[in-house]
Motif scaffolding. Structure first.
Motif, PDB file in Angstrom:
ATOM      1  N   PHE B  38      20.045  40.593  30.662  1.00 22.46           N
ATOM      2  CA  PHE B  38      20.992  40.453  30.266  1.00 22.46           C
ATOM      3  C   PHE B  38      21.791  39.757  31.329  1.00 22.46           C
ATOM      4  O   PHE B  38      23.170  38.608  31.742  1.00 22.46           O
ATOM      5  CB  PHE B  38      21.884  41.109  29.457  1.00 22.46           C
ATOM      6  N   VAL B  99      21.848  48.614  29.586  1.00 26.08           N
ATOM      7  CA  VAL B  99      21.354  48.384  31.224  1.00 26.08           C
ATOM      8  C   VAL B  99      21.111  47.412  31.727  1.00 26.08           C
ATOM      9  O   VAL B  99      22.288  47.056  32.956  1.00 26.08           O
ATOM     10  CB  VAL B  99      19.282  49.570  30.785  1.00 26.08           C
ATOM     11  N   VAL B 101      23.085  44.965  31.014  1.00 21.84           N
ATOM     12  CA  VAL B 101      24.388  44.826  31.269  1.00 21.84           C
ATOM     13  C   VAL B 101      25.578  45.272  32.390  1.00 21.84           C
ATOM     14  O   VAL B 101      26.224  44.401  33.132  1.00 21.84           O
ATOM     15  CB  VAL B 101      25.548  44.606  29.104  1.00 21.84           C
ATOM     16  N   GLY B 102      25.193  47.042  32.132  1.00 22.73           N
ATOM     17  CA  GLY B 102      25.202  47.959  33.126  1.00 22.73           C
ATOM     18  C   GLY B 102      25.278  46.643  34.960  1.00 22.73           C
ATOM     19  O   GLY B 102      25.935  46.942  35.871  1.00 22.73           O
ATOM     20  N   LEU B 103      24.184  46.349  35.109  1.00 16.61           N
ATOM     21  CA  LEU B 103      23.196  45.536  35.811  1.00 16.61           C
ATOM     22  C   LEU B 103      24.276  44.387  36.333  1.00 16.61           C
ATOM     23  O   LEU B 103      24.999  43.744  37.288  1.00 16.61           O
ATOM     24  CB  LEU B 103      21.811  45.074  35.640  1.00 16.61           C
ATOM     25  N   GLN B 104      24.604  43.384  35.204  1.00 23.30           N
ATOM     26  CA  GLN B 104      25.383  41.831  35.628  1.00 23.30           C
ATOM     27  C   GLN B 104      27.679  42.808  35.667  1.00 23.30           C
ATOM     28  O   GLN B 104      27.197  42.061  36.788  1.00 23.30           O
ATOM     29  CB  GLN B 104      25.786  41.143  33.994  1.00 23.30           C
ATOM     30  N   ILE B 105      27.674  43.702  35.196  1.00 23.73           N
ATOM     31  CA  ILE B 105      28.985  44.360  36.183  1.00 23.73           C
ATOM     32  C   ILE B 105      28.516  44.480  37.284  1.00 23.73           C
ATOM     33  O   ILE B 105      29.574  44.458  38.344  1.00 23.73           O
ATOM     34  CB  ILE B 105      29.493  45.084  35.111  1.00 23.73           C
ATOM     35  N   LEU B 106      27.514  44.982  37.520  1.00 28.47           N
ATOM     36  CA  LEU B 106      27.540  45.830  38.998  1.00 28.47           C
ATOM     37  C   LEU B 106      26.786  44.720  39.650  1.00 28.47           C
ATOM     38  O   LEU B 106      28.086  44.942  41.025  1.00 28.47           O
ATOM     39  CB  LEU B 106      26.285  46.819  38.730  1.00 28.47           C
ATOM     40  N   ARG B 108      28.523  41.582  39.703  1.00 26.44           N
ATOM     41  CA  ARG B 108      29.640  40.744  39.118  1.00 26.44           C
ATOM     42  C   ARG B 108      30.032  41.516  40.647  1.00 26.44           C
ATOM     43  O   ARG B 108      31.197  41.308  41.388  1.00 26.44           O
ATOM     44  CB  ARG B 108      30.206  40.656  38.228  1.00 26.44           C
ATOM     45  N   SER B 109      30.405  42.730  40.071  1.00 28.98           N
ATOM     46  CA  SER B 109      31.774  43.247  40.829  1.00 28.98           C
ATOM     47  C   SER B 109      31.197  43.614  42.163  1.00 28.98           C
ATOM     48  O   SER B 109      31.994  43.650  43.763  1.00 28.98           O
ATOM     49  CB  SER B 109      31.828  44.906  40.452  1.00 28.98           C
ATOM     50  N   LEU B 110      30.025  44.413  42.711  1.00 26.79           N
ATOM     51  CA  LEU B 110      29.469  43.568  44.018  1.00 26.79           C
ATOM     52  C   LEU B 110      29.833  42.577  45.255  1.00 26.79           C
ATOM     53  O   LEU B 110      30.226  42.326  46.615  1.00 26.79           O
ATOM     54  CB  LEU B 110      28.014  44.258  43.781  1.00 26.79           C
ATOM     55  N   LEU B 112      32.394  40.605  44.526  1.00 24.26           N
ATOM     56  CA  LEU B 112      33.616  40.387  44.264  1.00 24.26           C
ATOM     57  C   LEU B 112      33.915  41.069  45.234  1.00 24.26           C
ATOM     58  O   LEU B 112      34.979  41.392  46.531  1.00 24.26           O
ATOM     59  CB  LEU B 112      34.117  41.246  43.538  1.00 24.26           C
TER      60      LEU B 112
ATOM     61  N   GLY C 291      36.638  45.024  43.594  1.00 23.25           N
ATOM     62  CA  GLY C 291      35.330  44.745  42.610  1.00 23.25           C
ATOM     63  C   GLY C 291      35.274  46.455  41.734  1.00 23.25           C
ATOM     64  O   GLY C 291      34.219  46.610  41.560  1.00 23.25           O
ATOM     65  N   ALA C 298      29.939  50.063  36.113  1.00 25.14           N
ATOM     66  CA  ALA C 298      28.430  49.576  35.720  1.00 25.14           C
ATOM     67  C   ALA C 298      27.293  50.811  35.787  1.00 25.14           C
ATOM     68  O   ALA C 298      26.379  50.915  34.956  1.00 25.14           O
ATOM     69  CB  ALA C 298      28.355  48.505  36.587  1.00 25.14           C
ATOM     70  N   LEU C 301      27.898  53.724  33.492  1.00 26.31           N
ATOM     71  CA  LEU C 301      27.160  52.904  32.026  1.00 26.31           C
ATOM     72  C   LEU C 301      25.746  52.959  31.979  1.00 26.31           C
ATOM     73  O   LEU C 301      24.669  53.344  31.481  1.00 26.31           O
ATOM     74  CB  LEU C 301      27.103  51.585  31.728  1.00 26.31           C
ATOM     75  N   ILE C 302      24.944  52.201  33.366  1.00 25.58           N
ATOM     76  CA  ILE C 302      23.691  52.336  33.160  1.00 25.58           C
ATOM     77  C   ILE C 302      22.846  54.112  33.101  1.00 25.58           C
ATOM     78  O   ILE C 302      21.428  53.762  33.121  1.00 25.58           O
ATOM     79  CB  ILE C 302      23.002  51.536  34.699  1.00 25.58           C
TER      80      ILE C 302
END
Lengths: 241, 287, 338
Positions: B38, B99, B101-106, B108-110, B112, C291, C298, C301-302
């Protein structure tokens, strides 16, 4: 009851089932045998609506059900089990049976049906257990139970005996016989365990490389030269010993 | 009018080649490993930021940055595989989606945290400028990027068909258990596949940075673009992938020139839904 | 018998919860900030509980909560701004519109044998697509905020100058949503969804129309999100395309998964714990690191998805059972003594 005529199923260039025709009469237990990759499971998947066949017709209770969706076929009165047990791993035995029972019952009387099926299939002791905790023998019973709860007139069992030991097999066969005689359910079983096929079935259909090469009573089949050549061989001799 | 359409189509074709390249990374991971990454679009976003970092620190041209970012992404893909993806292979499907999706958010926030919210772009590119062909303006950077993309896709096709590693990857895609019986260690093969898939995004990121800027939420766009390409192309056909990439690129470019630049994803989304509705196997897919 | 006892215990918990819910505004009345915070937590609890129907029970990784929320907000806001129609009607219509769009998209995607994946991708893209659409649609959206008028009566236009009424409305909706959850969970739909979340073929041959079941779940979920979206617009007093927020959608999904897929109270509990935690993080270091809270989210979640794929609710349940058996044994011990 069930009539399969010239059924063909292809995967790309591979012809998994080629012009298969056979008939199952009401009240029968019919066995479907053949070596690995002969197309037995594909045939089952086509009959139960999981695959759309490329050609031929499937008639069940006088209706042409070719290409129907599985849940409609189930409503009409046919259900099945799977070769590799496909339990709802996080649900309890009772809840699994309930999913099937809702096929013909509503919220008010569904519990009755669940209790009845759980009792018939001898699952009372484990009814509250979660499916992921169960052994193979119990899982096979649960799969049979949930299919039974849909109140089918015909059940397709895909290798229901595989991986069971002698006592477990005996119990399972007795259960099927009982259901056949008392509940008047027609069975079509795909089986590798010859003991089960010979002891259970009145009719046997032999499949090899997607084609039906023989059909008849167990005795006829076990003496059929072509069958012995294609598949039974040593094992047939072994069973007769 | 016709001129605008043709101009839009040309731009679309050039972008489409890069989209095909991005989708290729996703395609080998999805096709060979049956893993749904994802976060793929965010890998592209991360690559673009890395290109920006490398390009601005060393005063390199964007197109040259993959020389450094591709190995980085390769290592990143390798680590990600063993740390996360490998553990999801035998789990429920939703776990894998969750998992990644979690990586995606991670990611993105990194992005940022490290680069803040404002868009970043590299100062210059040696391949900047325009070429005039028959009255159409073509950005040199886009043209060269498209050509590099196509060459790379062809190169990877060769790798998959002719080398042992490539064949091992394809064997693992056909049957996991059989491949491991035949001496293919699927963990290693999968890690390699995933790492290659990731480093492809590094190349794409470098090419994109030669004419685009990047921001932390850009990943969503590339994610949708590459999934749309994949939905169109289906699995297992590289020419199909290129054609699908070009279709998506042209649709995007035409919506931009005739509708509104802000609606660029609208057309892509529409064809994505239409394809899933009408032909879930993809236009060119074999499986 | 055991069943009955369990429910009694549950009911006691609910009763205690309700009493606390009623008392909270009295305690924090003085601080509008705290009341807004608690209302926000409730908002997330509602959305996560609604997500549980499509995500937790049916196993569809939906990432479009903010899309439906935004549709509800814009419907309610536009109706109030342009035609002075009360948000009570607007919320309902917003829910219906969200539901309509969800069905429109869900219908092809839930068609037989289309993988969960495509639905997940489509839903995550939907948020961005709607955002750009509303950005362009100047009559309704556009790049500047459109403020909701206060009107003559606060109860007509749902515009209060304190957060306490919103709080009560939110609590009511949360209770309703949890009741809906419970009702679905122990009905035909719930059993079908739970089963098809695990194996779609197997559930189809048991006579379950999986496409229809998923569509029902999606429709209920989208409707709830739409209704809450209407309220969301009223609380903030304006509508803006930024309401279509991909991060928020993902957060809802995270809460649903971390809380425990398919467990009725899990998502709401996760929302209460994690959203409070998030606000704490935001308050303490949000200004330097924008962020960071999402990164922490995240990672949680993981870790949960990898090591506790069913979420934390099963752990909770196991703990509760242990306490139950402990007390049961204590009782038996007493009897034996006597």
């Amino acid at each position: 009851m069930l009539k399969v005529a010239d059924l063909t199923k292809k995967f790309g260039n591979l012809i998994a089932v080629n012009c298969a025709s056979f008939e199952v009469n009401r009240g029968e237990i019919i066995g479907l045998i053949g070596p690995n990759g002969a197309g037995k499971t594909t045939l089952f998947n086509a009959i139960s609506g999981l695959y759309k066949p490329e050609g031929g017709t499937i008639t069940f209770k006088g209706m042409n059900i070719t290409g129907w969706l599985p849940h409609k076929i189930c409503k009409l009165g046919m259900s099945r089990t799977f070769q590799v047990t496909r339990a709802f791993t996080h649900m309890t035995v009772e809840d699994t049976v309930r999913v099937g029972a809702y096929n013909r019952y509503n919220e008010k009387n569904v519990q009755e049906k669940v209790d009845q099926v759980v009792k018939i299939c001898d699952l009372t002791d484990i009814r509250k257990r979660v499916c992921s905790d169960l052994g193979l023998a119990s899982l096979r019973k649960v799969e049979l139970a949930r299919a039974l709860a849909t109140e089918p007139e015909m059940l397709l069992l895909d290798e229901a005996g595989a991986g069971l030991n002698a006592t477990e097999l005996e119990t399972f066969m007795n259960l099927i016989k009982k259901l056949n005689q008392e509940n008047k359910i027609t069975f079509c079983v795909v089986e590798h365990v010859m003991q089960m096929v010979m002891g259970l079935c009145q009719q046997i259909v032999v499949l090899d490389s997607g084609e039906i090469i023989a059909s008849g009573t167990p005795n006829q089949i076990s003496t059929n030269a072509r069958v012995i050549e294609a598949y039974l061989g040593k094992r047939a001799v072994h069973v007769r010993d | 009018m016709i001129h605008t359409v043709s101009q839009g189509i040309i731009t679309g074709i050039l972008m489409g080649a890069i989209y095909a390249l991005i989708a290729l990374g996703l395609s080998i991971v999805f096709g060979i490993m049956n893993v749904t990454n994802f976060a793929h679009g965010d890998f592209v976003m991360l690559s673009m930021y890395l290109s920006y970092a490398v390009g601005s620190a060393l005063a390199w041209d964007a197109v040259a940055t993959p020389l450094i970012t591709a190995p980085l992404l390769f290592i990143f893909g390798f680590i990600t595989y063993y740390l996360l993806i490998d553990r999801t292979l035998r789990q429920m499907y939703v776990v894998q989606l969750a998992v990644t999706v979690g990586l995606q958010i991670l990611l993105r926030s990194l992005a940022l945290i490290v680069w803040q919210a404002q868009p970043r772009a590299l100062q210059y590119s040696i391949i900047q400028g325009n070429i005039q062909i028959a009255g159409f303006e073509i950005l040199t950077s886009r043209l060269i990027s498209a050509i590099i993309s196509l060459i790379f896709i062809a190169g990877l096709a060769y790798f998959l068909n002719k080398t042992w590693a490539g064949r091992a990857m394809r064997a693992a895609s056909d049957d996991l258990d059989a491949a491991s019986l035949m001496g293919v260690n699927y963990h290693k093969t999968y890690a390699l596949t995933f790492a290659i898939g990731s480093s492809i995004t590094a190349l794409a990121g470098g090419l994109l940075m030669s004419f685009q800027q990047t921001d932390p939420v850009g990943g969503v766009r590339f994610g949708l673009l590459s999934w749309a390409v994949l939905a169109l192309a289906g699995l297992g056909s590289l020419p199909g992938l290129i054609v699908a990439g070009i279709i998506v690129g042209v649709v995007e470019s035409l919506t931009v020139s005739f509708f509104d630049p802000r609606s660029r994803l609208l057309g892509v989304y529409a064809i994505f839904i239409l394809v899933l509705w009408l032909r879930p196997r993809g236009l060119f897919g074999r499986r | 018998m055991n069943f009955k006892k369990y429910f009694n215990q549950q009911n006691t918990f609910i009763l205690i919860g309700l009493v606390i819910a009623l008392v909270i505004p009295q305690a924090f009345k003085s601080s509008q900030y705290v009341m807004l915070l608690i209302t926000t937590v409730l908002l997330y609890a509602i959305l996560a509980s609604a997500w549980n129907i499509i995500g937790g029970m049916a196993g569809q990784l939906d990432l479009a909560a903010a899309a439906y929320l935004g549709l509800g907000a814009f419907t309610t806001g536009t109706l109030l701004i342009q035609w002075n129609i009360t948000p009570w009607v607007g919320m309902f219509l917003g829910g219906l519109i969200a539901m309509g769009l969800a069905i429109l998209i869900g219908f092809p995607l839930f068609g037989f044998k289309v993988k969960e994946l495509w639905y997940a991708i489509s839903s995550s893209a939907l948020v961005v697509v709607l955002q750009s659409l509303f950005m362009m649609w100047n009559e309704v959206g556009g790049p500047t905020e459109k403020y909701l008028p206060s009107g003559s009566s606060p109860w007509y236009s749902l515009r209060f100058n304190t957060y306490v009424p919103y709080y009560y409305i939110m609590v009511t909706i949360l209770v309703v949503v949890i009741l809906i959850n419970r009702w679905i969970r122990y009905s035909k739909l719930g059993y079908s969804l739970l089963a098809l979340g695990e194996d779609e073929d197997a559930v189809e041959v048991l006579g379950v129309n999986s496409q229809l079941s998923k569509l029902k779940a999606l429709a209920i979920y989208a409707f709830i999100c739409g209704v809450v979206g209407g309220l969301y617009a009223c609380i903030y007093g304006y509508v803006h395309p930024a309401f279509f927020d991909t991060s928020m959608s993902m957060e809802i999904t995270i809460l649903g998964i971390v809380g425990g897929m398919g467990f009725i109270y899990g998502p709401a509990m996760a929302a209460i714990v994690m959203v409070s935690f998030r606000e704490f993080l935001r308050a303490s270091l949000g200004s330097q690191l924008a962020g960071l809270y999402l990164a922490v989210y995240a990672i949680i979640l993981i870790v949960v998805a990898l090591f506790q794929p069913r979420g934390i609710a099963p752990l909770f349940e196991r703990g509760l059972k242990k306490i139950q058996t402990y007390f049961a044994e204590l009782k038996r011990g007493h009897k034996a003594d006597a």
